[in-house]
Scaffold this active site. Structure first.
Site: not given
Ligand code: BGC
Length: 831
Positions: A374
């Site tokens: 993530d």
């Molecule tokens: C989120 C993810 C997301 C990523 C990119 C993170 O803060 O938890 O679900 O895909 O950001 O935007």
């Protein structure tokens, strides 16, 4: 070459059909024993003979027995050359799921290939074999092998890997710090294309895009085909925007309805989530866009999502409740990527948790794609790469130079680097990135075809929670005026919710939808009444600060024949990074509801929210939900949400959505929401908890009404006593009302005699959404395989114990219409 292969597949199918019903026939030294109508096949393997074997299957497992002179090592391989499973025994159990995923498989005994062709999904037939056709002379490919689109992926990966320097390999493993935070590095020397990610749980977050209802609304359709279709649309829009990897589906389990990302996921039930996840992955990957089920694993609270100690879980709970959600999209859907969550599990961040990543995901589930962190979830260099984190995003932080140094210092063996690069390259080859995959024209973005899927999903997701005295649907001809009241009447959730935010070029809110529907024929009066407001404890009743605005709403309520009262939440209350503290309506919305429905008995409550709501105020000792005659759950219904709501209110569409999570009467009815997951299996979450504790929910899991009525009859369970076979459950459902409508038929089971004595009272094991015309009857059929019935015992064996299983079929988890049972007579060990 591709055409040749395809032709061979068809020749094989054709010849296979010719060979149907061959039994024990000798053919050029290969012995087959095919039992007629059974899914058991015996193949006698001899050196230097290629065998093509066709089997077909109904939704159950098929056993392929390999009889050979030598020890047999067989692997199941998909069309793209990717190994799906490896078997070290001569008996291969191929699940119906694997075959029904619609791919062609090759089982390889070292170098001898066996082509397994699924020739019919629904009719059992015997196997057959043919000798391989003579291959035509092929034209020599000019250029490096990895650029040759006709070679198997694995060969191309090996070739490319052999040409890369260590630095080039390491460059593959993190986002490019100079770019947009969603793109990896381009390799000029070898012309290795980039991964270009984009968030897309309910639409593409990259400029304007078709804005679908939020994922919890996908869940409330209970329609996996529609979810797959919507994901296909999203995949096409990803491609049109030049993105090749979708950061979706979000399949966090709803462990508590206060979770900030409840709106962004599908259900509180792991079986249902796994079905939705598979549908989404299939849809997205049908467009050659890499799917990324997220967030692996136990990512259930936003407030503690960065916390390494956020989850304490025992292995049994992990395997019973949380892992099955990912198993299906990974094993059956073959998602090419998966996102490691921010949180830790048992004291180790997911992105360097060897048990979670390497042992379970890669070794046990056989995941062959790559693990992406993530955004900012990578916390180390050496332990992350060793644990199995392949791609660090959004940019180089722990990988890059630090990783190169670790390899040079001998702290990380090159095999770890090669493994990670190999996984990323495989996905790139699969996605056609080296082969100049044809671009999708931008004109598909928000095209009428795409928007119509968003509208259909919105209509199918609306849940009629209550309809006392059949207030709904409204009869246009008997109404002169409508009051549209409430802080959510003219909102649309565009750009809200955190990383899943979607921004379409327009959105029809409920007020617009009503006006568009009635035109000049009915007077529409609008009053906002109050703001959505901020969260507060149930014990605190906030003051009405804008009494003018409030009074306008009451005046409209008094003057209107009917009121449509649109209330709920917003992205400021529930969002990624932000759990809710309470379940009650924020601000003074409760006061507004109370005063409006006290003045107009034809008030229809429309909820726009992504998670449950509770109330504390009363009217004559009735709760506000009791006092309100009709309630619609519309969720955040996307770009055409207002059109969908208006269609339902005026009966142009008969609502058939069902709740994919329990609505409690009060937060005090919920289990504790803490770091300790060890009780989640025995105690249950969602409806399992409410059933076990005997608590009456406000609206139960699976609940949703219709403008028509459905009658259930003729429950059949076949066989009722079974050694280890699949159980078929059939039920007749009849529309006994006078309007066409949809019903979601739900199947629950109870493992009565389970030795651990901690089983849920009811577990969802099947569902089917059907559409019936008045007086129409349909037989709905469910198949229960051992996988559906099995559980993990204290020793973590995955097995079915002999004993009685109760079957419950109904319209919701608390509206069971028919019950029966069956017996399993012998233990079945699955893993
Ligand atoms: C989120 C993810 C997301 C990523 C990119 C993170 O803060 O938890 O679900 O895909 O950001 O935007």
């Amino acid at each position: 070459m591709k055409a040749l292969n395809l032709a061979k597949v068809f020749i094989c199918i054709f010849i296979s059909v010719l060979f149907l019903n061959i039994k024990g026939k000798e053919h050029k030294g290969i012995n087959t024993k095919f039992k007629e109508g059974k899914t058991q096949h015996t193949l006698n393997l001899k050196k230097d003979v290629d065998i093509f074997c066709s089997i077909s299957i109904v939704n159950e497992s098929s056993i392929l027995k390999l009889v050979g002179e030598e020890k047999i090592f067989a692997s199941l391989i998909d069309n793209a050359g990717r190994k799906i499973k490896q078997f070290n025994s001569k008996e291969i159990l191929i699940s119906g799921e694997d075959l029904l995923s619609g791919k062609y498989f090759l089982a390889v005994n070292n170098e001898k290939p066996i082509k397994i062709t699924v020739i019919d999904h629904f009719i059992l037939c015997d196997g057959a074999f043919v000798e391989e056709e003579e291959e035509e002379e092929e034209e020599e490919f000019e250029g490096p092998a990895y650029k040759n689109p006709d070679l198997p992926i694995e060969e191309r990966v090996n070739d490319l890997l052999s040409r890369m320097t260590l630095q080039e390999k390491i460059d593959q493993l993190s986002g490019d710090p100079k770019l947009d935070g969603f793109t990896t590095k381009y390799n000029d020397n070898l012309e290795i294309p980039q991964i270009k990610c984009v968030d897309c749980p309910h639409g593409v977050r990259w400029g304007n895009a078709t804005f679908f209802p939020v994922p919890i609304a996908f869940g409330s359709t209970w329609d996996v085909d529609l979810v797959e279709e919507a994901a296909g649309v999203i995949g096409r829009e990803c491609r049109a925007k030049g993105r090749n990897m979708g950061l979706a589906p979000c399949i966090n389990l709803i462990r508590d309805p206060r979770g900030g990302r409840v709106f962004e996921t599908y259900s509180e039930d792991s079986y249902m989530l796994s079905q939705m996840a598979l549908a989404y992955v299939n849809g997205l990957q049908s467009q050659k866009v890499i799917a990324t089920p997220k967030h692996y694993i136990c990512n259930n609270s936003e407030d503690v999502r960065w916390n390494e100690a956020a989850v304490q879980i025992d292995e049994r709970t992990l395997r019973e409740v949380y892992l099955p959600i990912f198993r299906r999209p990974i094993v059956t859907g073959q998602a090419w990527s998966i996102m490691g969550a921010y949180n830790g599990v048992n004291g180790e961040y997911c992105c360097y948790n060897e048990w979670i990543l390497r042992e379970i995901l890669k070794e046990e589930l056989g995941f062959e794609g790559f693990v992406v962190s993530d955004w900012g979830a990578c916390h180390s260099t050496i332990s992350s790469i060793k644990a199995g984190l392949d791609l660090e995003m959004p940019r180089t932080n722990y990988y890059g130079e630090a990783l190169l140094q670790a390899v040079e210092d001998g702290d990380v063996a090159v095999v770890y680097i090669d493994e990670a690069v190999r996984r990323i390259l495989r996905a790139k080859f699969w996605a056609g990135l080296f082969d100049g995959i044809e671009p999708v024209d931008e004109s598909v973005v928000e095209s009428p075809e795409h928007i119509s899927v968003a509208l259909e999903l919105a209509k199918k997701s609306i849940v009629l929670l209550k309809n006392e005295g059949s207030v709904l649907p409204l009869d246009e001809h008997s109404i002169d005026s409508i009051g549209v009241i409430g802080p959510n009447a003219n909102t649309d959730f565009r750009g809200q919710g955190g990383s899943s935010a979607v921004t379409s070029s327009y959105a029809v809110n409920v007020l617009d939808g009503i006006i568009n529907k009635v035109g000049d024929s009915i007077e529409v009066m609008y009053a906002e009444g109050c703001e959505i407001g901020t969260e507060h404890a149930p014990s605190y009743i906030p003051e009405i600060t804008d009494s003018v605005k409030f009074q306008q709403a009451l005046d409209v309520a008094e003057k209107s024949d009917v009121v449509i009262l649109v209330v709920g939440l917003s992205g400021a209350i529930e969002s990624e990074g932000n759990d809710r503290a309470y379940l009650i309506f924020p601000g003074v919305q409760e006061q507004l509801i109370k005063e409006v429905i006290s003045r107009n008995s034809n008030a229809i409550l429309v909820l726009k929210n992504g998670s449950p709501l509770t109330t504390v105020l009363e009217i004559d000792t009735m709760s506000l939900f009791e006092a309100c005659p009709a309630i619609l759950e519309a969720w955040y219904p996307g770009q055409e949400g207002g059109t969908a709501v208006a269609d339902v209110i005026f009966g142009d569409y008969n609502p058939g959505g069902k709740l994919p999570l329990t609505f409690p009467k009060s937060a005090s009815d919920l289990p504790t929401w803490d770091f300790d997951y060890t009780n989640d299996y025995t105690e249950g979450r969602g409806y399992r908890y409410f059933d076990k504790q005997g608590i009456e929910p406000l609206f139960p899991f699976g609940h949703g009404l219709s403008y028509t009525e459905f009658e259930y009859s003729n429950l059949q369970i076949i066989p009722m006593v079974s050694l280890n076979r699949q159980i078929t459950v059939r039920v007749d459902v009849t529309n006994v009302g006078d309007m066409e409508g949809d019903e979601v038929v739900q199947l629950y089971i109870y493992d009565v005699e389970r030795s651990t004595d901690d089983q849920p009272i009811k577990e969802l094991k099947g569902f089917s959404r059907i559409t019936l015309a008045p007086a129409e009857r349909q037989t709905v059929e469910f198949k229960l395989t051992p996988e559906h019935l099995a559980f993990h015992d204290e020793q973590i064996n995955f097995l079915v114990e002999p004993g009685r299983f109760d079957v419950m079929v109904g319209s919701s988890s608390r509206d069971i219409r028919l019950e029966g049972f069956f017996y399993i007579t012998e233990e079945i060990r699955i893993r």
